[in-house]
Write a protein that holds these residues in place. Structure first.
Motif, PDB file in Angstrom:
ATOM      1  N   LYS A 260     -14.527 -20.616  39.471  1.00 26.51           N
ATOM      2  CA  LYS A 260     -15.176 -19.315  39.733  1.00 26.51           C
ATOM      3  C   LYS A 260     -16.630 -19.522  40.141  1.00 26.51           C
ATOM      4  CE  LYS A 260     -12.478 -16.112  36.870  1.00 26.51           C
ATOM      5  NZ  LYS A 260     -12.380 -15.383  35.603  1.00 26.51           N
ATOM      6  N   GLY A 261     -17.302 -20.452  39.440  1.00 24.21           N
ATOM      7  CA  GLY A 261     -18.708 -20.753  39.749  1.00 24.21           C
ATOM      8  C   GLY A 261     -18.892 -21.262  41.165  1.00 24.21           C
ATOM      9  N   VAL A 262     -17.965 -22.119  41.619  1.00 15.72           N
ATOM     10  CA  VAL A 262     -18.039 -22.650  42.994  1.00 15.72           C
ATOM     11  C   VAL A 262     -17.815 -21.521  43.996  1.00 15.72           C
ATOM     12  CG1 VAL A 262     -16.897 -24.190  44.664  1.00 15.72           C
ATOM     13  CG2 VAL A 262     -17.389 -25.018  42.357  1.00 15.72           C
ATOM     14  N   LEU A 263     -16.853 -20.651  43.707  1.00 13.33           N
ATOM     15  CA  LEU A 263     -16.588 -19.520  44.610  1.00 13.33           C
ATOM     16  C   LEU A 263     -17.784 -18.578  44.695  1.00 13.33           C
ATOM     17  CD1 LEU A 263     -12.874 -18.669  43.734  1.00 13.33           C
ATOM     18  CD2 LEU A 263     -13.741 -19.192  46.016  1.00 13.33           C
ATOM     19  N   GLU A 264     -18.486 -18.402  43.570  1.00 10.48           N
ATOM     20  CA  GLU A 264     -19.657 -17.509  43.554  1.00 10.48           C
ATOM     21  C   GLU A 264     -20.795 -18.048  44.420  1.00 10.48           C
ATOM     22  OE1 GLU A 264     -20.392 -17.123  39.366  1.00 10.48           O
ATOM     23  OE2 GLU A 264     -18.641 -15.823  39.084  1.00 10.48           O
ATOM     24  N   LYS A 265     -20.848 -19.382  44.579  1.00  9.47           N
ATOM     25  CA  LYS A 265     -21.934 -19.980  45.386  1.00  9.47           C
ATOM     26  C   LYS A 265     -21.553 -20.122  46.860  1.00  9.47           C
ATOM     27  CE  LYS A 265     -22.166 -23.545  42.578  1.00  9.47           C
ATOM     28  NZ  LYS A 265     -22.472 -24.855  41.994  1.00  9.47           N
ATOM     29  N   THR A 266     -20.354 -19.652  47.216  1.00 12.04           N
ATOM     30  CA  THR A 266     -19.848 -19.841  48.578  1.00 12.04           C
ATOM     31  C   THR A 266     -20.353 -18.752  49.521  1.00 12.04           C
ATOM     32  OG1 THR A 266     -17.860 -20.793  47.617  1.00 12.04           O
ATOM     33  CG2 THR A 266     -17.709 -20.143  49.908  1.00 12.04           C
ATOM     34  N   PRO A 267     -20.794 -19.122  50.733  1.00  8.77           N
ATOM     35  CA  PRO A 267     -21.207 -18.097  51.705  1.00  8.77           C
ATOM     36  C   PRO A 267     -20.054 -17.109  51.966  1.00  8.77           C
ATOM     37  CG  PRO A 267     -21.803 -20.290  52.469  1.00  8.77           C
ATOM     38  CD  PRO A 267     -20.968 -20.484  51.250  1.00  8.77           C
ATOM     39  N   PRO A 268     -20.374 -15.813  52.147  1.00  6.25           N
ATOM     40  CA  PRO A 268     -19.333 -14.780  52.251  1.00  6.25           C
ATOM     41  C   PRO A 268     -18.297 -15.023  53.352  1.00  6.25           C
ATOM     42  CG  PRO A 268     -21.524 -13.888  52.715  1.00  6.25           C
ATOM     43  CD  PRO A 268     -21.720 -15.237  52.148  1.00  6.25           C
ATOM     44  N   GLU A 269     -18.735 -15.569  54.506  1.00  2.00           N
ATOM     45  CA  GLU A 269     -17.782 -15.808  55.603  1.00  2.00           C
ATOM     46  C   GLU A 269     -16.706 -16.797  55.172  1.00  2.00           C
ATOM     47  OE1 GLU A 269     -17.660 -14.223  58.358  1.00  2.00           O
ATOM     48  OE2 GLU A 269     -19.550 -13.146  58.176  1.00  2.00           O
TER      49      GLU A 269
END
Length: 329
Positions: A260-269
């Motif tokens: 979840k933490g990695v997904l939260e730091k991912t650019p929206p595109e």
């Protein structure tokens, strides 16, 4: 005589070797048995693994890799030397180029230790590549395009989670919670609940046979033998899949929260791409029943288990060996 290019998945639990033009030629446990007095190696790989927990005092069975990095440099060198000779990568004429995978968040010192161990086995040149990237390539993901791909590689010592795009890692995280942690969790749970002592190999059998981390799954049972801590005598108990789920819950949720933490730091595109494509899980941990369903439920993203999760990383080294110019070392 031409040197062969070799790809090595130097794992905490297993070492897999890929030789260019031949495919996967070796898959053995990362264990070395040595004589306690002379420090001479007696057995390496499968033969040494059979000795784990069963050796007399004069023989020590060692796992030289811990959490994806070298814990015992000399023993790792002995192990690599043995395996490379076994696949005949080091003949009288040839010094192979070797590509080795390492966890994404290891330090420069740890990277140098892996490189040095491989160089001392006689390699002409050693390339290092991050494990989640190689696992993604081996799982058949096209990471060269400008679109997001997410991979969760659950090995023996580490779980590597990464978002990849344009051939590189955009965001990643590496945690020391993986297959070996699950085994230790099962050992501790059975010791606490039943006052029964079991070994790591028995814990691994329980994990693979009745391990299921999705709460609504069909219950399964298996008989487990160990040593009763009260009487000191051998004793048999029955373990259910619900108990295994309970034993592994904390570690499994640590992986889910890290994802979840990695997904939260991912650019929206890139996040939008991942919702379309889903997440691919690789490594031995991907084989735990119900893990893909639990991840999909918690992350609200489709989750797929790679076709051959245990060999994804080493198959990825095979593909990268054909494109060594893309690796910057």
């Amino acid at each position: 005589m031409f040197a062969k290019d070799i790809g090595i998945d130097l794992g905490t639990a297993n070492v897999l070797i890929y030789v260019k033009g031949q495919g996967i030629v070796l898959n053995e446990p990362s264990v070395v048995a040595i004589d306690a007095e002379t420090k001479k190696p007696l057995a390496v790989g499968s033969e040494a693994r059979d000795m784990l927990g069963r050796t007399p005092g004069s023989v020590i069975a060692i796992r030289p890799m811990k959490d994806g990095v070298i814990a015992d440099f000399d023993v790792t060198e002995i192990m690599l030397n043995h395996f490379i000779r076994k696949v005949n990568g080091k003949s009288f004429f040839s010094r192979p180029r070797i590509l080795i995978c390492c966890p994404s968040n290891i330090t420069g010192v740890e990277k140098n230790a892996i490189k040095e161990a491989a160089e001392r086995t006689g390699a002409k040149k050693v390339f290092l590549e991050e494990e989640p990237k190689v696992a993604a390539v081996g799982a058949g993901m096209d990471i060269a395009k400008p679109s997001g791909n997410m991979v969760i590689d659950i090995g023996g010592g580490t779980t590597d989670i990464a978002i990849l795009s344009l051939g590189g890692i955009v965001t990643s995280s590496s945690i020391k919670v993986a297959g070996n942690t699950f085994d230790a969790d099962i050992v501790k749970y059975i010791k606490d609940k039943y006052k029964l002592l079991i070994g790591d190999r028995t814990a691994e059998d329980i994990k693979m046979t009745v391990g299921n981390v999705y709460p609504d799954s069909k219950p399964e049972k298996m008989q487990v033998r160990g040593r009763d801590l009260v009487t000191g005598l051998p004793h048999t108990i029955t373990v259910t899949s619900e108990e295994v789920e309970e034993a592994l819950r904390e570690s499994i949720y640590t992986i889910i929260h890290t994802a979840k933490g990695v997904l939260e730091k991912t650019p929206p595109e890139l996040s939008a791409d991942i919702i379309d494509k889903g997440i691919v899980i690789t490594g031995g941990g991907a084989l735990i029943k119900g893990f893909d369903q639990l991840l999909a439920h918690e992350l609200k993203v489709p989750v797929f288990v790679a076709e051959s999760p245990l060999t994804c990383v080493v198959e990825g080294t095979g593909i990268l060996l054909d494109n060594l110019h893309l690796i910057d070392n």
